[in-house]
Write a protein that holds these residues in place. Sequence first.
Motif, PDB file in Angstrom:
ATOM      1  N   PHE A 199       7.482  -4.170  -2.621  1.00  0.00           N
ATOM      2  CA  PHE A 199       7.110  -3.899  -4.007  1.00  0.00           C
ATOM      3  C   PHE A 199       5.794  -4.598  -4.332  1.00  0.00           C
ATOM      4  N   PHE A 200       5.229  -4.334  -5.488  1.00  0.00           N
ATOM      5  CA  PHE A 200       3.949  -4.895  -5.942  1.00  0.00           C
ATOM      6  C   PHE A 200       2.774  -4.454  -5.063  1.00  0.00           C
ATOM      7  N   LEU A 201       2.930  -3.351  -4.353  1.00  0.00           N
ATOM      8  CA  LEU A 201       1.873  -2.904  -3.427  1.00  0.00           C
ATOM      9  C   LEU A 201       1.003  -1.814  -4.017  1.00  0.00           C
ATOM     10  N   LYS A 202       1.501  -1.092  -5.023  1.00  0.00           N
ATOM     11  CA  LYS A 202       0.782   0.046  -5.582  1.00  0.00           C
ATOM     12  C   LYS A 202       0.598  -0.147  -7.085  1.00  0.00           C
ATOM     13  N   ALA A 203      -0.378   0.561  -7.618  1.00  0.00           N
ATOM     14  CA  ALA A 203      -0.608   0.500  -9.066  1.00  0.00           C
ATOM     15  C   ALA A 203       0.643   0.910  -9.831  1.00  0.00           C
ATOM     16  N   SER A 204       1.364   1.902  -9.314  1.00  0.00           N
ATOM     17  CA  SER A 204       2.578   2.361  -9.993  1.00  0.00           C
ATOM     18  C   SER A 204       3.659   1.282 -10.006  1.00  0.00           C
ATOM     19  N   ASP A 205       3.696   0.422  -8.975  1.00  0.00           N
ATOM     20  CA  ASP A 205       4.642  -0.696  -8.976  1.00  0.00           C
ATOM     21  C   ASP A 205       4.322  -1.675 -10.106  1.00  0.00           C
ATOM     22  N   LEU A 206       3.037  -1.964 -10.250  1.00  0.00           N
ATOM     23  CA  LEU A 206       2.628  -2.908 -11.298  1.00  0.00           C
ATOM     24  C   LEU A 206       2.918  -2.338 -12.682  1.00  0.00           C
ATOM     25  N   GLU A 207       2.657  -1.052 -12.854  1.00  0.00           N
ATOM     26  CA  GLU A 207       2.929  -0.416 -14.140  1.00  0.00           C
ATOM     27  C   GLU A 207       4.419  -0.427 -14.456  1.00  0.00           C
ATOM     28  N   LEU A 208       5.229  -0.046 -13.476  1.00  0.00           N
ATOM     29  CA  LEU A 208       6.672   0.002 -13.690  1.00  0.00           C
ATOM     30  C   LEU A 208       7.215  -1.366 -14.063  1.00  0.00           C
ATOM     31  N   TYR A 209       6.792  -2.391 -13.338  1.00  0.00           N
ATOM     32  CA  TYR A 209       7.312  -3.728 -13.606  1.00  0.00           C
ATOM     33  C   TYR A 209       6.912  -4.203 -15.000  1.00  0.00           C
ATOM     34  N   THR A 210       5.643  -4.037 -15.366  1.00  0.00           N
ATOM     35  CA  THR A 210       5.188  -4.531 -16.669  1.00  0.00           C
ATOM     36  C   THR A 210       5.733  -3.710 -17.830  1.00  0.00           C
ATOM     37  N   ASP A 224       3.132 -14.130  -9.939  1.00  0.00           N
ATOM     38  CA  ASP A 224       3.196 -14.740  -8.607  1.00  0.00           C
ATOM     39  C   ASP A 224       3.031 -13.710  -7.494  1.00  0.00           C
ATOM     40  N   ASN A 225       3.205 -12.415  -7.822  1.00  0.00           N
ATOM     41  CA  ASN A 225       3.273 -11.407  -6.762  1.00  0.00           C
ATOM     42  C   ASN A 225       2.307 -10.230  -6.891  1.00  0.00           C
ATOM     43  N   TYR A 226       1.678 -10.042  -8.026  1.00  0.00           N
ATOM     44  CA  TYR A 226       0.911  -8.808  -8.254  1.00  0.00           C
ATOM     45  C   TYR A 226      -0.294  -8.658  -7.335  1.00  0.00           C
ATOM     46  N   GLU A 227      -0.818  -9.763  -6.814  1.00  0.00           N
ATOM     47  CA  GLU A 227      -2.044  -9.685  -6.006  1.00  0.00           C
ATOM     48  C   GLU A 227      -1.807  -9.055  -4.632  1.00  0.00           C
ATOM     49  N   LYS A 228      -0.556  -8.727  -4.322  1.00  0.00           N
ATOM     50  CA  LYS A 228      -0.285  -7.988  -3.086  1.00  0.00           C
ATOM     51  C   LYS A 228      -0.817  -6.564  -3.158  1.00  0.00           C
ATOM     52  N   CYS A 229      -1.014  -6.082  -4.374  1.00  0.00           N
ATOM     53  CA  CYS A 229      -1.556  -4.734  -4.566  1.00  0.00           C
ATOM     54  C   CYS A 229      -3.023  -4.716  -4.148  1.00  0.00           C
ATOM     55  N   ASP A 234      -5.170  -2.349  -5.187  1.00  0.00           N
ATOM     56  CA  ASP A 234      -5.925  -1.621  -6.201  1.00  0.00           C
ATOM     57  C   ASP A 234      -6.492  -2.645  -7.189  1.00  0.00           C
ATOM     58  N   GLU A 235      -7.788  -2.942  -7.053  1.00  0.00           N
ATOM     59  CA  GLU A 235      -8.397  -4.002  -7.841  1.00  0.00           C
ATOM     60  C   GLU A 235      -8.363  -3.697  -9.343  1.00  0.00           C
ATOM     61  N   SER A 236      -8.609  -2.450  -9.694  1.00  0.00           N
ATOM     62  CA  SER A 236      -8.583  -2.081 -11.110  1.00  0.00           C
ATOM     63  C   SER A 236      -7.194  -2.282 -11.699  1.00  0.00           C
ATOM     64  N   ALA A 237      -6.169  -1.868 -10.964  1.00  0.00           N
ATOM     65  CA  ALA A 237      -4.795  -2.034 -11.433  1.00  0.00           C
ATOM     66  C   ALA A 237      -4.427  -3.513 -11.547  1.00  0.00           C
ATOM     67  N   LYS A 238      -4.870  -4.297 -10.578  1.00  0.00           N
ATOM     68  CA  LYS A 238      -4.571  -5.729 -10.625  1.00  0.00           C
ATOM     69  C   LYS A 238      -5.177  -6.380 -11.864  1.00  0.00           C
ATOM     70  N   ALA A 286      -6.731 -11.947 -20.738  1.00  0.00           N
ATOM     71  CA  ALA A 286      -6.339 -10.566 -21.029  1.00  0.00           C
ATOM     72  C   ALA A 286      -7.502  -9.782 -21.632  1.00  0.00           C
ATOM     73  N   ILE A 287      -8.221 -10.390 -22.556  1.00  0.00           N
ATOM     74  CA  ILE A 287      -9.371  -9.729 -23.175  1.00  0.00           C
ATOM     75  C   ILE A 287     -10.411  -9.354 -22.128  1.00  0.00           C
ATOM     76  N   GLU A 288     -10.604 -10.222 -21.166  1.00  0.00           N
ATOM     77  CA  GLU A 288     -11.605  -9.992 -20.121  1.00  0.00           C
ATOM     78  C   GLU A 288     -11.196  -8.912 -19.134  1.00  0.00           C
ATOM     79  N   ASN A 289      -9.902  -8.736 -18.924  1.00  0.00           N
ATOM     80  CA  ASN A 289      -9.440  -7.877 -17.830  1.00  0.00           C
ATOM     81  C   ASN A 289      -8.732  -6.592 -18.250  1.00  0.00           C
ATOM     82  N   LEU A 290      -8.220  -6.522 -19.460  1.00  0.00           N
ATOM     83  CA  LEU A 290      -7.492  -5.326 -19.890  1.00  0.00           C
ATOM     84  C   LEU A 290      -8.430  -4.139 -20.099  1.00  0.00           C
TER      85      LEU A 290
END
Length: 579
Positions: free
Chosen positions: A37-48, A105-110, A112-116, A177-181
């Motif tokens: 998990f945490f490997l794809k943009a869709s994983d990050l979206e689903l979790y958040t 702790d885990n999202y950087e496994k993805c 996709d830099e934009s998604a991260k 968040a302001i810088e990255n969202l």
Amino acid sequence: MKHKIYILSFIISLLFISCSDEYLNKEPLSEVTEDSFFLKASDLELYTNGFYRMFPEASIYNGDERAGEIITTTLSEEVRSARLIPTSGGGWNWDYLRDINYFLDNYEKCDDESAKRHYSGVARFFRAYFYFEKVKRFGDVPWYEKTIDPTDTESLQKPRDSRQFVVDKIIEDLDYAIENLNEEVQAYRITKYSALALKSRVGLYEGTFEKYRGVSNYEKYLQASVSASLVLMNDSPYGVYSTGDTRNDYMNLFNSHDAQTSEMILSRQFDQAVAVDHNVNYYTTTSSYGRPGMPKALVNSYLMVDGSRFTDQANYNQIFFTDEVANRDPRLSQTIRTPGYIRKGESIELAPNLGATMTGYQLTKYVTEPVYDTNDESITDLPILRFGEVLLNYAEAKAELGTIAQADLDVSIKLLRDRVGMPNLSMADANSNPDTFMEDQYPTVSGANKGLVLEIRRERRIELYMENFRWDDIVRWKSGQTITQSLRGLYFPGVGEYDLDADGNTDVVLYEGETPDISGEGVQYIKLGSDLYLDENNLVNPQPDFNNRSFNENRDYLYPIPRVELQLNPNLTQNPGWE
């Protein structure tokens, strides 16, 4: 193994609340692990997506009930000073924080830099939101920014960090968040603009909380609020919703089924198609669910339509309803039923239903068509962050800093008043002649900008009514005694027949003894001393036992930590006055 189970249970919970089948067949659930998990943009979206459950649902007006700003059949424990130390619960829950920190702790496994960037910004926004709620409730709280292993006793039993340390961390999260969202208009999703709006709110809250308690260096928080507000005011797609219809625009901003994205920066979405709804219609229109009403003190706060003070006239508390609400700030008639009120989707003018309101001032904010009147059938999107609040935050922060000028009011308060056709607030007039009615409500306000601060507080109370702010405002202003003032409603001279909508027909009959023999369609018969009480000034007294209230200045601004938490963590200390 424990991480595999944790992720699996979290994902299953998300699938049950998801409105989409998009993720159901992405990967067998039995194979969801920390490594897969945490490997794809869709994983990050689903979790958040799971973090959005933190937002309030139907209780969007909870902060107003807690402060007695909405009077119902039962007063809140806060207004009655009746809170007790709970054994457990009591808001001391950290599950969401674990979810957020686990993601971080885990999202950087993805890869996709934009998604991260975006979804780490979402997570940092929610951590800021989570901790802001904790600080408001408990003051000092332990700060955690990593997932804590259940065997890590040292971390689990750490003492509370100071509120200043935690708020600095909140601001740090929001700046990230302001810088990255992503920068986009998304009514129901976190964006850069959501983070700016929350920073505006946090800075004002903490800056005034500390100022009114004599804490040094409070100015940095007020300045943070000003800076975030200015970005939204000068460099965002948001503004004050207005079509030029001064008699309806404020009302329509809140009774629209879908969020008005020109002003609503972030909203909670409701949709009957997926059984996500709330109870605002039922809450405000029925006689069996609290009978909420606006207090007279707030009605008195609304200015006349020409900007003059209603309370400057003699005997303002003994003016009958139809005259009392005439020629007032149009937001009053767009918040409660007044003569000429026509409900959305209807064509008939409606008088206030005294059976559905404890004060006679019947609420209409958020109310839509009657088809949604059944309990938990309302679908109006409810505001979480809106541009109108940002304007108020900006004006107040500048006034409290002592750096405000008339030009600042012209780009903030004026926009809100323009929407309803009210004249602008004059800084010189407010400061040269402070309102004694407002002084009685907020006796701790002083200084060169005293009159202006009082007027901004008036504006905030009116503009943000039923949006969950009043309790927080009372706390940060250190104005707890305000909620012990008399709770009253309409003025009635005594027994008799009354026309509440100025159409020439009787709407209400107040009587004593036997029910009078008076006929009339829709006439409400109300027995004094039983169905309704009047005080010595002939004002509706919602319930006589509401009058004996108190507020402990040394205790009641914060909530107690549950007993079991103090037992589990010997390094925690109880809040003052709750020992």
